[in-house]
Design a protein around this motif. Structure first.
Motif, PDB file in Angstrom:
ATOM      1  N   ALA A  35       0.824  -1.221   0.000  1.00  0.00           N
ATOM      2  CA  ALA A  35       0.000   0.000   0.000  1.00  0.00           C
ATOM      3  C   ALA A  35       0.854   1.265   0.000  1.00  0.00           C
ATOM      4  CB  ALA A  35      -0.941  -0.011   1.203  1.00  0.00           C
ATOM      5  N   THR A 365       1.424  -4.240   4.253  1.00  0.00           N
ATOM      6  CA  THR A 365       0.137  -3.547   4.252  1.00  0.00           C
ATOM      7  C   THR A 365      -0.594  -3.761   2.936  1.00  0.00           C
ATOM      8  OG1 THR A 365       1.075  -1.502   3.327  1.00  0.00           O
ATOM      9  CG2 THR A 365       0.988  -1.681   5.747  1.00  0.00           C
ATOM     10  N   ARG A 367      -4.412  -2.052   0.939  1.00  0.00           N
ATOM     11  CA  ARG A 367      -5.502  -1.081   1.067  1.00  0.00           C
ATOM     12  C   ARG A 367      -6.777  -1.687   0.463  1.00  0.00           C
ATOM     13  NH1 ARG A 367      -4.500   3.991   2.695  1.00  0.00           N
ATOM     14  NH2 ARG A 367      -2.349   4.019   1.932  1.00  0.00           N
ATOM     15  N   LEU A 372      -6.572   1.091   5.403  1.00  0.00           N
ATOM     16  CA  LEU A 372      -5.222   0.520   5.433  1.00  0.00           C
ATOM     17  C   LEU A 372      -5.226  -0.662   6.394  1.00  0.00           C
ATOM     18  CD1 LEU A 372      -2.263   0.818   4.464  1.00  0.00           C
ATOM     19  CD2 LEU A 372      -1.856   2.169   6.538  1.00  0.00           C
TER      20      LEU A 372
END
Length: 427
Positions: A35, A365, A367, A372
């Protein structure tokens, strides 16, 4: 230049951030990315383990250079396949990447080049390895020979712990990586990380760093991929750097060149500074993670230029310039790491963070619907500059206090060795 960056961790986000600052960059692609990387690069929907797919993407998008972040594609020969297709790539060939892919290979290079390292034994038999432990006793270090995502090394303080580590390797805990085991003498001293770029014949010293492998404060708990780092490492004086270049780095580069497998890329030496001087613990054939994060924060030079100089054999005249400030990075990990942990927990509070002196690099991470979410064990790298390591630590932990992620944790003592040395120097 158009670039394709391979990888999805905090190291790759840090590389993307540094590369994006280069005036020579016209387009940055990344695969598989994360992300944070997606804010700097166009995510390429390709399977990086499928080398032909990478080659096809590079040709159809006129990619000038591929930068390989993690070790697995290097050991799998991605650079070789790109070279064969006429595509420039930053990183070592499969043969040279054995410096990381096989602990036993590196020990052989050390023997051949008289590089100072720990005494060792190599074993493909559980019984022989256990008999060696009985002879040598503890403390002792047990290593799975191959790649084990930073988790195949046990510093055993007791014989029982060492025996359990050997059995885990041969029982398949690390897959094929544990088919051969390297057992080393325990080295006493202070660890440091040292990085150089190589073009196959020349080596350009980069900066020093120090990381924290244990999961919890006070260097307690299980080994991890790294819970934080800082740069420079005060233990690495200029005299020590010169000695490491002469006794460890240069013989390695010249030995591989003489074998016909020259090393191009970044060489990361894990060192133990003993009472007898620096000794090589291990080599990695890529930037460290989280050491890369602190290096790019301190780097003044154009990273892209340096990588191109490595690929094209021009490091003999290259220089790397650094900010005098210290950098420190704190890893925020999912609760339970390095054991089992939950994915998909939401992270808030990052929206306003990011400057020349503070960056939050994403390590694991994704999204989803504008949210997030954590998608790995090590999830964020909160990285700050400061006039001292203590200053950088204060800035980093101030930022962590503003991050809303109840499902994560971090160590509270990153940089403690350097900060103690700074305080001692003030006295």
């Amino acid at each position: 230049m158009k670039l394709l960056l391979i990888g999805s961790g905090g190291r790759e986000h840090a590389l993307a951030w540094a590369l994006a600052k280069s005036p020579k960059l016209t387009k940055l692609f990344a695969a598989p990315g994360n992300a944070g990387i997606a804010d700097l690069a166009e995510i390429a929907q390709i399977d990086v383990a499928d080398h032909q797919a990478v080659i096809t993407f590079c040709k159809s998008n006129a990619v000038d250079l591929v930068v390989v972040g993690p070790e697995a594609p290097l050991v799998a020969g991605l650079v070789d396949d790109l070279d064969a297709a006429g595509i420039k790539a930053f990183g070592p060939t499969q043969a040279a990447a054995q410096l990381e892919g096989s602990k036993a290979f590196t020990k052989g290079v050390c023997d051949e080049a008289a590089i100072p390292t720990a005494a060792y034994g190599r074993f493909t038999s559980r019984e022989d390895a256990l008999a060696y432990l009985q002879r040598e006793g503890a403390p002792i270090v047990v290593k799975a020979d191959g790649l084990a995502a930073g988790k195949g090394v046990v510093v055993a303080m007791s014989l029982a712990e060492a025996e359990d580590a050997v059995k885990a390797c041969f029982d398949g805990s690390f897959g094929d990586a544990g088919a051969e085991v390297v057992i080393e003498e325990f080295l006493d001293g202070e660890e440091a990380s040292f990085f150089v770029l190589s073009d196959g014949s020349n080596a350009l010293a980069l900066a020093t760093a120090q990381d924290h492998k244990r999961a919890h404060d006070g260097d307690e708990g299980p080994n991890t991929g790294g819970m934080g780092a800082y740069s420079p490492a005060p233990v690495m004086t200029q005299a020590l750097i010169d000695r490491v270049m002469a006794d460890i780095i240069s013989p390695t580069i010249s030995t591989l060149a003489a074998r016909g497998t020259p090393f191009k890329g970044v060489l990361y030496a894990g060192l133990m500074i003993t009472s007898d001087g620096p000794k090589l613990i291990e080599y990695n054939t890529r930037f460290g993670d989280p050491e890369c994060q602190v290096l790019v924060m301190r780097l003044k030079s154009d990273l892209l230029e340096l990588l191109v100089d490595s690929v094209e054999g021009r490091l003999g005249t290259a220089r790397a310039e650094w900010h005098d400030q210290a950098a420190l990075s704190v890893v925020m990990a999912a609760n339970g790491y390095p054991g089992s942990y939950k994915k998909g927990t939401e992270i808030r509070g990052l929206e306003q963070m990011g400057s020349d002196v503070l960056q939050v690099f994403h390590a694991g991470t994704t999204r989803t619907d504008g949210r997030l979410l954590a998608n790995g064990g090590r999830v964020l790298n909160v990285t700050a500059l400061g006039n001292t390591v203590a200053d950088a630590k204060e800035h980093a932990y101030d930022a962590i206090g503003k991050i809303d992620w109840p499902d994560g944790f971090c160590r509270s003592d990153i940089g403690w060795r350097a900060i103690a040395r700074e305080a001692q120097n003030e006295d």
